[in-house]
Design an enzyme around this catalytic site. Structure first.
Site, PDB file in Angstrom:
ATOM      1  N   HIS A 143     -24.322 121.621  14.577  1.00  0.00           N
ATOM      2  CA  HIS A 143     -22.975 121.164  14.230  1.00  0.00           C
ATOM      3  C   HIS A 143     -23.039 119.939  13.315  1.00  0.00           C
ATOM      4  O   HIS A 143     -22.240 119.799  12.381  1.00  0.00           O
ATOM      5  CB  HIS A 143     -22.220 120.836  15.516  1.00  0.00           C
ATOM      6  CG  HIS A 143     -20.860 120.277  15.294  1.00  0.00           C
ATOM      7  ND1 HIS A 143     -20.500 119.007  15.675  1.00  0.00           N
ATOM      8  CD2 HIS A 143     -19.748 120.808  14.723  1.00  0.00           C
ATOM      9  CE1 HIS A 143     -19.256 118.785  15.356  1.00  0.00           C
ATOM     10  NE2 HIS A 143     -18.766 119.855  14.779  1.00  0.00           N
ATOM     11  N   GLU A 172     -23.712 121.145   9.885  1.00  0.00           N
ATOM     12  CA  GLU A 172     -22.501 121.757   9.305  1.00  0.00           C
ATOM     13  C   GLU A 172     -21.636 120.696   8.625  1.00  0.00           C
ATOM     14  O   GLU A 172     -21.143 120.882   7.508  1.00  0.00           O
ATOM     15  CB  GLU A 172     -21.710 122.471  10.393  1.00  0.00           C
ATOM     16  CG  GLU A 172     -20.394 123.065   9.933  1.00  0.00           C
ATOM     17  CD  GLU A 172     -19.263 122.818  10.910  1.00  0.00           C
ATOM     18  OE1 GLU A 172     -18.275 122.151  10.531  1.00  0.00           O
ATOM     19  OE2 GLU A 172     -19.380 123.284  12.050  1.00  0.00           O
ATOM     20  N   HIS A 173     -21.453 119.557   9.282  1.00  0.00           N
ATOM     21  CA  HIS A 173     -20.696 118.456   8.679  1.00  0.00           C
ATOM     22  C   HIS A 173     -21.354 117.969   7.399  1.00  0.00           C
ATOM     23  O   HIS A 173     -20.691 117.711   6.391  1.00  0.00           O
ATOM     24  CB  HIS A 173     -20.601 117.295   9.667  1.00  0.00           C
ATOM     25  CG  HIS A 173     -19.511 117.432  10.676  1.00  0.00           C
ATOM     26  ND1 HIS A 173     -18.502 116.504  10.814  1.00  0.00           N
ATOM     27  CD2 HIS A 173     -19.268 118.384  11.607  1.00  0.00           C
ATOM     28  CE1 HIS A 173     -17.689 116.875  11.789  1.00  0.00           C
ATOM     29  NE2 HIS A 173     -18.141 118.010  12.298  1.00  0.00           N
ATOM     30  N   GLU A 209     -15.237 112.859  16.995  1.00  0.00           N
ATOM     31  CA  GLU A 209     -14.823 114.232  17.306  1.00  0.00           C
ATOM     32  C   GLU A 209     -15.103 114.555  18.768  1.00  0.00           C
ATOM     33  O   GLU A 209     -14.281 115.167  19.462  1.00  0.00           O
ATOM     34  CB  GLU A 209     -15.560 115.211  16.395  1.00  0.00           C
ATOM     35  CG  GLU A 209     -15.157 116.660  16.585  1.00  0.00           C
ATOM     36  CD  GLU A 209     -15.897 117.605  15.657  1.00  0.00           C
ATOM     37  OE1 GLU A 209     -15.607 118.817  15.714  1.00  0.00           O
ATOM     38  OE2 GLU A 209     -16.765 117.146  14.891  1.00  0.00           O
TER      39      GLU A 209
END
Length: 451
Positions: A68, A71-72, A148
């Site tokens: 993840h 991905e950012h 997040e």
């Protein structure tokens, strides 16, 4: 098209017509890159995705959350484009772009008008192959991801979901949070993320799927041009990475009950069991079961929990599937004072289908609901693009709408009862978040023979 079409990894070219005269084409390049498209008559836009079959389940202990995290980072810029350049490329044409990290894959996607599709190929290819992962950007994004995670931790439904998967899946990698946790995100290093990037973002890992208004040959040419410009070796032959082994793996329950106390107005309850993998032939039967039990306003749970007793606003069932496992779950949000009553209703309605079966009217209604929902979803190129990706990465075959409806039509009431009986015999896990304690669920997690 008659029946599902298999996607062998060693077949260079494949094309066929799907429901509604949609032309599906698939090219497996010598480098192992796979490009799939679905040309939809009358469409004026298209959705494109760049996929790798790498998700949170594939991470090592020292890199939990790195999929993840990466991905950012792929949005933060390349040698030829800044983060702003990437954003402007899509904003300037009214397009959308984003990414998603799941437990078994990562996808970077965009939706644009047909005239802008080749631009989207070029930008996504640049992001996918050539992210610089600048050290300053890395540290900045670490802070973004921590925020997040904090936002998700403030959402009781998110917390309940994470606790639920941990309870049902136990030590299986599918039970881990996709985004990691604050401790692992603070600890992960740029070098570890870079190693993850280099190991998993290669030609033989890449799957490109496009649906909508398109020309398959132009997309293949544009993708090869962009990937070659990025320095990828497309001349050396390579076989696409093998798909994950299918079939149901053995899941050992993590816990029967997980309660997280929070001083909030509503208690969130999830209960469920290990269920079916994505390739299990009973998946259509599970869809019907879920529809009857908690799939809409006419479902048993909605009628019993909300309409007849007014105990909850939101109540439903769900059945996510993976290559070798799955989960079937029931959710309700209710007043803490009604937790025991609601949880008992969820469990009893689930067991009642396994014991007594379903009516012909329920079966007909569920099939109608699922058929209509499937057809309506395919009005969106996003759904079609995702269907191509899932077909290639997980299923190894493509089933169009006609085939999906045929499989649905073959579901019987006996099949639903037998599957429900099977599922209700499996170890039940309960997760709850709210102003509640364990005593409110006493006995609910016991097996049917002990209930």
């Amino acid at each position: 098209m008659n029946g599902a079409v298999a996607f062998p990894l060693d077949l260079p070219e494949l094309s066929f017509l799907a429901t509604g005269d949609a032309l599906v084409r698939r090219s497996v390049l010598p480098s192992g890159v796979r490009i799939l498209s679905e040309q939809v008559p009358g469409a004026r836009s298209a959705t494109i995705g760049f996929w790798v079959a790498v998700g949170s389940r594939d991470e090592q202990p020292e890199t939990f959350g790195s999929t993840h995290f990466l991905e950012h980072l792929l949005f933060k810029g390349t040698a030829s484009r800044s983060a702003l350049d990437i954003a402007v490329s899509f904003d300037g044409v009214g397009g959308e772009h984003n990414a998603m990290t799941a437990k078994e894959y990562t996808c970077y996607y965009a939706k644009v008008r047909d005239r802008d599709l080749l631009m989207a190929v070029d930008v996504l290819a640049d992001m996918f192959t050539s992210s610089v992962i600048d050290p300053t950007d890395f540290e900045n994004e670490r802070g973004v991801i921590l925020e997040e995670l904090a936002m998700a931790d403030d959402d009781p439904t998110d917390v309940t979901s994470e606790r639920f998967f941990e309870a049902v899946m136990g030590g299986h990698p599918l039970g881990r949070p996709i985004g990691g946790n604050p401790a692992t995100i603070r600890a992960v290093t740029r070098d570890a993320v870079m190693r993850h990037y280099r190991a998993n973002y290669r030609p033989q890992d890449l799957v490109i799927t496009v649906a909508g208004a398109l020309d398959h040959d132009l997309i293949v040419e544009a993708a090869q041009r962009a990937l070659s410009a990025a320095g990828w070796d497309l001349a050396t032959p390579a076989r696409p990475v093998e798909r994950r082994t299918g079939g149901d793996t053995v899941i050992e329950r993590g816990s029967a009950l997980s309660v997280t106390r929070r001083p909030i107005e509503q208690a969130n309850i999830l209960m469920g069991v290990p269920a079916l993998s994505a390739t299990d032939p009973r998946r259509p039967t599970l869809s019907v079961l879920s529809s009857i039990l908690g799939g809409g306003m006419s479902s048993r749970l909605f009628q019993e929990v909300r309409e007849k007793r007014g105990l909850a606003y939101s109540v439903y069932s769900f059945a996510p599937s993976y290559s070798d496992a799955g989960v079937f779950g029931l959710y309700a949000g209710c007043s803490p004072s009604r937790v025991t009553e609601v949880a008992e209703l969820l469990r009893s309605e689930f067991r009642r289908i396994g014991a007594d079966g379903v009516t012909d009217d329920e079966l007909r209604r569920a099939k109608g609901q699922l058929s209509g929902a499937s057809a309506l979803a395919l009005e969106d190129s996003d759904t079609r693009m995702t269907r191509l990706g899932r077909s290639e990465l997980t299923l190894g075959e493509f089933a169009d709408l006609d085939e999906s409806l045929h499989r649905l039509d073959e579901v019987t009431a006996d099949g639903v009862r037998e599957l429900a009986s099977d599922l209700t015999s499996r170890p039940l896990s309960i997760a709850a978040v709210g102003a509640v304690d364990e005593s409110l669920f006493a006995g609910l997690e016991e097996e049917p023979s002990a209930a």
